[in-house]
Structure formats: C-alpha cells, structure tokens
Write a protein that holds these residues in place. Structure first.
Motif, short mmCIF file in Angstrom:
data_model
loop_
_atom_site.label_atom_id
_atom_site.label_comp_id
_atom_site.label_asym_id
_atom_site.label_seq_id
_atom_site.Cartn_x
_atom_site.Cartn_y
_atom_site.Cartn_z
N GLU A 394 0.85 -1.20 0.00
CA GLU A 394 0.00 0.00 0.00
C GLU A 394 0.88 1.25 0.00
O GLU A 394 1.81 1.37 0.79
CB GLU A 394 -0.90 -0.01 1.23
N PHE A 395 0.55 2.18 -0.90
CA PHE A 395 1.33 3.40 -1.05
C PHE A 395 0.61 4.58 -0.39
O PHE A 395 -0.59 4.77 -0.61
CB PHE A 395 1.55 3.69 -2.55
N PHE A 396 1.36 5.35 0.43
CA PHE A 396 0.78 6.51 1.13
C PHE A 396 1.41 7.79 0.58
O PHE A 396 2.50 8.19 1.01
CB PHE A 396 1.02 6.42 2.64
N PRO A 397 0.73 8.46 -0.36
CA PRO A 397 1.30 9.69 -0.95
C PRO A 397 1.57 10.79 0.08
O PRO A 397 2.54 11.53 -0.03
CB PRO A 397 0.22 10.14 -1.95
N ALA A 398 0.68 10.89 1.11
CA ALA A 398 0.85 11.95 2.11
C ALA A 398 2.17 11.80 2.87
O ALA A 398 2.88 12.79 3.13
CB ALA A 398 -0.32 11.93 3.09
N LYS A 399 2.50 10.55 3.20
CA LYS A 399 3.77 10.33 3.92
C LYS A 399 4.96 10.71 3.05
O LYS A 399 5.94 11.30 3.53
CB LYS A 399 3.87 8.87 4.34
N VAL A 400 4.89 10.35 1.78
CA VAL A 400 6.00 10.67 0.89
C VAL A 400 6.15 12.19 0.73
O VAL A 400 7.25 12.73 0.75
CB VAL A 400 5.77 10.01 -0.49
N LEU A 401 5.00 12.89 0.58
CA LEU A 401 5.04 14.34 0.44
C LEU A 401 5.61 15.01 1.69
O LEU A 401 6.45 15.91 1.62
CB LEU A 401 3.65 14.89 0.13
N VAL A 402 5.14 14.58 2.87
CA VAL A 402 5.64 15.15 4.13
C VAL A 402 7.12 14.86 4.29
O VAL A 402 7.92 15.72 4.68
CB VAL A 402 4.84 14.60 5.33
N SER A 403 7.52 13.63 3.94
CA SER A 403 8.92 13.26 4.06
C SER A 403 9.79 14.11 3.15
O SER A 403 10.84 14.63 3.56
CB SER A 403 9.10 11.78 3.69
N GLY A 404 9.33 14.30 1.90
CA GLY A 404 10.11 15.10 0.96
C GLY A 404 10.20 16.56 1.40
O GLY A 404 11.28 17.18 1.32
N PHE A 405 9.08 17.11 1.88
CA PHE A 405 9.06 18.50 2.32
C PHE A 405 10.02 18.72 3.49
O PHE A 405 10.83 19.65 3.49
CB PHE A 405 7.64 18.90 2.70
N LEU A 406 9.94 17.86 4.52
CA LEU A 406 10.79 18.00 5.69
C LEU A 406 12.26 17.79 5.36
O LEU A 406 13.15 18.48 5.88
CB LEU A 406 10.36 17.03 6.79
N THR A 407 12.54 16.85 4.49
CA THR A 407 13.93 16.58 4.11
C THR A 407 14.54 17.77 3.37
O THR A 407 15.67 18.18 3.64
CB THR A 407 14.02 15.33 3.23
N ILE A 408 13.77 18.33 2.42
CA ILE A 408 14.27 19.51 1.68
C ILE A 408 14.44 20.70 2.62
O ILE A 408 15.45 21.42 2.56
CB ILE A 408 13.29 19.86 0.54
N LEU A 409 13.45 20.91 3.52
CA LEU A 409 13.53 22.03 4.47
C LEU A 409 14.74 21.87 5.37
O LEU A 409 15.47 22.84 5.65
CB LEU A 409 12.24 22.09 5.30
N GLY A 410 14.97 20.64 5.84
CA GLY A 410 16.12 20.40 6.70
C GLY A 410 17.44 20.61 5.98
O GLY A 410 18.39 21.18 6.54
N THR A 411 17.50 20.18 4.73
CA THR A 411 18.72 20.37 3.94
C THR A 411 19.02 21.85 3.74
O THR A 411 20.16 22.30 3.86
CB THR A 411 18.58 19.68 2.57
N LEU A 412 17.96 22.63 3.44
CA LEU A 412 18.14 24.07 3.28
C LEU A 412 18.62 24.72 4.57
O LEU A 412 19.49 25.61 4.56
CB LEU A 412 16.81 24.72 2.83
N GLY A 413 18.04 24.29 5.70
CA GLY A 413 18.45 24.84 7.00
C GLY A 413 19.92 24.58 7.27
O GLY A 413 20.66 25.48 7.70
N LEU A 414 20.36 23.34 7.03
CA LEU A 414 21.76 23.01 7.25
C LEU A 414 22.67 23.81 6.31
O LEU A 414 23.72 24.32 6.73
CB LEU A 414 21.97 21.51 7.01
N PHE A 415 22.26 23.93 5.06
CA PHE A 415 23.07 24.67 4.08
C PHE A 415 23.19 26.15 4.47
O PHE A 415 24.28 26.71 4.47
CB PHE A 415 22.43 24.54 2.69
N ILE A 416 22.05 26.77 4.81
CA ILE A 416 22.07 28.19 5.19
C ILE A 416 22.92 28.40 6.43
O ILE A 416 23.70 29.35 6.52
CB ILE A 416 20.63 28.69 5.42
N GLY A 417 22.77 27.51 7.42
CA GLY A 417 23.54 27.63 8.65
C GLY A 417 25.03 27.54 8.40
O GLY A 417 25.83 28.32 8.94
N LEU A 418 25.44 26.59 7.55
CA LEU A 418 26.86 26.42 7.25
C LEU A 418 27.43 27.64 6.50
O LEU A 418 28.52 28.12 6.81
CB LEU A 418 27.07 25.15 6.42
#
Length: 433
Positions: A394-418
């Motif tokens: 069973e595929f859950f699109p909502a989980k994938v979307l939330v996962s992608g959003f948080l991962t991208i947001l976290g990557t941007l935060g780390l990049f900006i901080g560095l």
C-alpha cells in the motif's frame, strides 16, 4: 520657638538617653545631601536634630521630616549660630552632647566622634570623618526608573550609603519619580519619552564613561533589590577579579526562593536561551542587580532598547572575553510590584530578542539545529513509508510528500547555517587583522 517644636521637644525631654544627638547644619549648597546624612545617623541609632540656615526651603527639608528627624527653626530666625542653636536644643532635651555635621556629603565615623566627645570637656564636637571612601573606591549606583515614585526614594537613600554618586535615569515617567529622586539626592537624567530599559542602561553607561570610577552598579528602583547587597556584588569587580558580576536570586546560598512559580518558569526559559546565545551558564540571567568594571562599561556595545538588555550584556561580555561571575542576593516581593509591563509581553519581547541574537551570532545553531531535526524526521517518515509499502504493497502519498518537504527544508536549513557561519567567521578573521 514654634508650637510644634515646643511640643516635640517636650516629649523628647522626658526620654532618658546616654547617647549624643547628631546635629545637622543645612545650607542651600548641601541641602541635596540632607536625606543621606539623616539616614546614616539614624541607621547608627542616633537621634537627629536639623537646623537650616537662610535660603533653605521647606521642600528641601521634606525628607528630613518624613524620616522623623527634629527640624528646628531656621538659624536666621534666631540670634545664635547654628551650632549654638544645636547646643541649646540638645541641652534642653537631655542629650549628653551633640555631634555637629555641616559637610553632609562626607561620611562621619559616629563611634569615633562619640569617643572624641567623651574625651573633651565641650558639649559638642565636629563629626570625625570616616576613612572608608578610599577603601571602597568610587562606586556609582545607576537606577533605570519608570513610574517608580513609591519606592525610588528609599532605594536612593539606602544605595547612597555605598555610593559616591547615585544616578537615576527616568525613562519618561508620568508620575512623580523625577521629583522624588531629586529630593532624595540623586543625579537625575530624564528621557523625554519612554524608550525602554535598554536605552536607560545605555544612558547610564554614557554618563559614567567620562568619569573616574571603580565600579558601576545597576539596581532596580522598585525596592525589590536590597542595597546592603551592593558590597557583595561589587566585591569581585573592586578586587579586579571580574568585569561583570550578576546578582543571583537562585544560587545555593541565596536563601529561600520566593519567586512566584510562573515567573521562575519563564526565567528558566530565558536563562537557557541566554546560555544558547552567550555560551555562558548563569542562574539568573534576568537579574537587574549587577556590577561592571570600567573596562566592561567601555567595551560593551548594547543595541537592545527593551528588557532584552539583561541577556545582551551577558552575551556581549562573553563575546568580548570579559570575566563574568555571580553573587547571591536577597530580594523582596511582598508589597512590591516589580512589573512595569505585562509579564507575558515582557517575556515574549526578551525571547524575540534572544532568538535574534542567536540568529545573528550563531547561525549554525539557529538554522542548522532545526534543519538537522527536520531532515531526521523527514528521513524517518520516508523510511516508514517505504517499509509499509514493502510489507503491505500500500502506497501513502501523504507520507511521501511530508517526508520530501521536511527533508528539503532540513537540507536548506543546514546549508544556510553552514554558509552564514562561514561568512561570520570570515568577517571575524578580517576584523582581527
């Protein structure tokens, strides 16, 4: 002799005493120091007789009356000198002698004066000057004040026992704070409008910057702080051990903690945020009772106009490499309203300032830490979606979307901080060259 004076002296003459009275001669030039002189004598348990000379106004004598000193007729209304007037009244009321003081700014050693009086045949003696000034050094006590007419007078009088000068910065008060402070003998600097505590502290720093002094002490004007703690707080500064000493209500030897629980919870939050911005652990970051060395006054660059200045001082001192210590103090809460604004609004304004301070000085912490959290949560969410798909199909699109959003947001935060952290380091390196 007026009816009031006659009735007062009639009562006093019925009191047996073996201690001399302190006779204070007030002139228009020394009248601003009258409250200090009366208070010092009374704290040493001496009765005080006050004789004003020509030109001294009733307004100047008001604090002496409030302190229950016996204010006599103006010397100009009698045929005798002020000292002769004091001797006359002292004899008629049964005092064994009079210690005469006319230099009111000078501290008198009352024990030495009384000993000198007993050794001499005269009924009166000039007050013996105390030799404490050189030992204590030049201590300036600064009091930021906003609508503090109720407590400011007593705070000034008690603080003056330990200070060469008491300076009040009135931050646009709408009550009688200025008038009361001046009557109590303080130097008063007025802001035209309410600019915030940070602005008042900066005004105090500017005032003492061109002076010769050994320590600047800040206390609040509402009466919560106990001025007798000044020597304890200023001690490490006077001894050259510290540049900033914070008076803490929460050290182990500070006695019982009477702070209301809701305030203490908020203060702990602010303590942790202050530690994050300054990397300095203090137990009472919001205490307004603190002492500064001349070096600290010269090097601290304050930008906060509000209550965030308390935390900014610690952060600035830490970044400048200044030595910071804490000393235990007592505080009073009964019958005192220590809040000049809503506690929630006060707390939120400090939190906002501290977060801004962390963002500007520690961008890797401000952006990188949340970024790492977002990245971790996003990655876990994505792994969970993959495991569920593999186990059930069973595929859950909502989980994938939330996962992608948080991962991208976290990557941007780390990049900006560095990036911002590297830029900050480069600026610091260029500035140090």
């Amino acid at each position: 002799m007026s009816g009031t004076e006659e009735s007062t002296l009639a009562v006093e003459s019925n009191l047996a005493t073996d201690r001399p009275a302190v006779g204070v001669v007030v002139t228009p030039e020394n009248s601003k120091h009258l409250p200090h002189a009366v208070l010092r004598a009374q704290q040493s348990e001496y009765d005080v007789l006050v004789v004003p000379t020509a030109g001294v106004t009733e307004e100047s004598l008001s604090f002496a009356n409030q302190l229950d000193a016996q204010v006599l007729k103006h010397a100009s209304e009698t045929d005798v000198s002020p000292t002769e007037r004091l001797v006359e009244i002292g004899r008629s009321t049964g005092y064994p002698g009079v210690i005469v003081q006319d230099e009111l700014r000078t501290k008198v050693d009352f024990k030495a004066s009384e000993a000198a009086l007993r050794e001499q045949a005269n009924y009166f003696v000039e007050g013996v000057r105390a030799n404490t000034h050189d030992e204590e050094g030049e201590i300036v006590v600064g009091i930021p004040a906003y609508n503090e007419e109720v407590g400011i007078g007593s705070v000034i009088l008690r603080a003056s026992e330990y200070a060469s000068e008491v300076v009040v910065v009135d931050d646009g008060s709408t009550d009688q704070t200025v008038e009361v402070a001046r009557e109590a003998g303080a130097t008063v600097i007025e802001h035209e409008s309410n600019s915030g505590k940070g602005a008042a502290v900066q005004t105090l720093f500017d005032h003492v910057a061109g002076q010769s002094f050994d320590a600047l002490v800040l206390i609040d004007g509402d009466g919560q702080h106990v001025p007798s703690d000044i020597p304890q707080v200023v001690g490490p500064v006077s001894e050259g051990e510290s540049d900033l000493v914070v008076g803490s209500r929460y050290l182990e030897d500070s006695g019982e903690d009477e702070t209301p629980r809701y305030r203490r919870f908020g203060q702990r939050v602010l303590d942790m945020l202050t530690m994050g911005s300054s990397r300095t652990n203090v137990t009472d970051s919001q205490s307004g009772f603190r002492a500064f060395s001349p070096k600290a006054v010269e090097e601290l660059e304050l930008n906060s106009q509000s209550f965030g200045v308390e935390s900014e001082m610690i952060s600035e001192a830490s970044s400048k490499g200044l030595d910071i210590e804490e000393r235990s103090i007592d505080v009073r809460y009964d019958g005192i309203d220590g809040q000049t604004q809503n506690p929630l609004r006060h707390g939120l304004s400090v939190v906002t300032f501290l977060l801004t301070l962390v963002r500007d000085r520690h961008p890797l912490l401000f952006f990188g830490l949340p970024g790492l959290v977002f990245f971790g949560v996003g990655a876990l969410y994505g792994v969970d979606a993959i495991l569920v798909y593999r186990a059930t199909g069973e595929f859950f699109p909502a989980k994938v979307l939330v996962s992608g959003f948080l991962t991208i947001l976290g990557t941007l935060g780390l990049f900006i901080g560095l990036v911002l952290n590297r830029i900050g380091n480069m600026i610091a390196e260029i500035g140090s060259e």
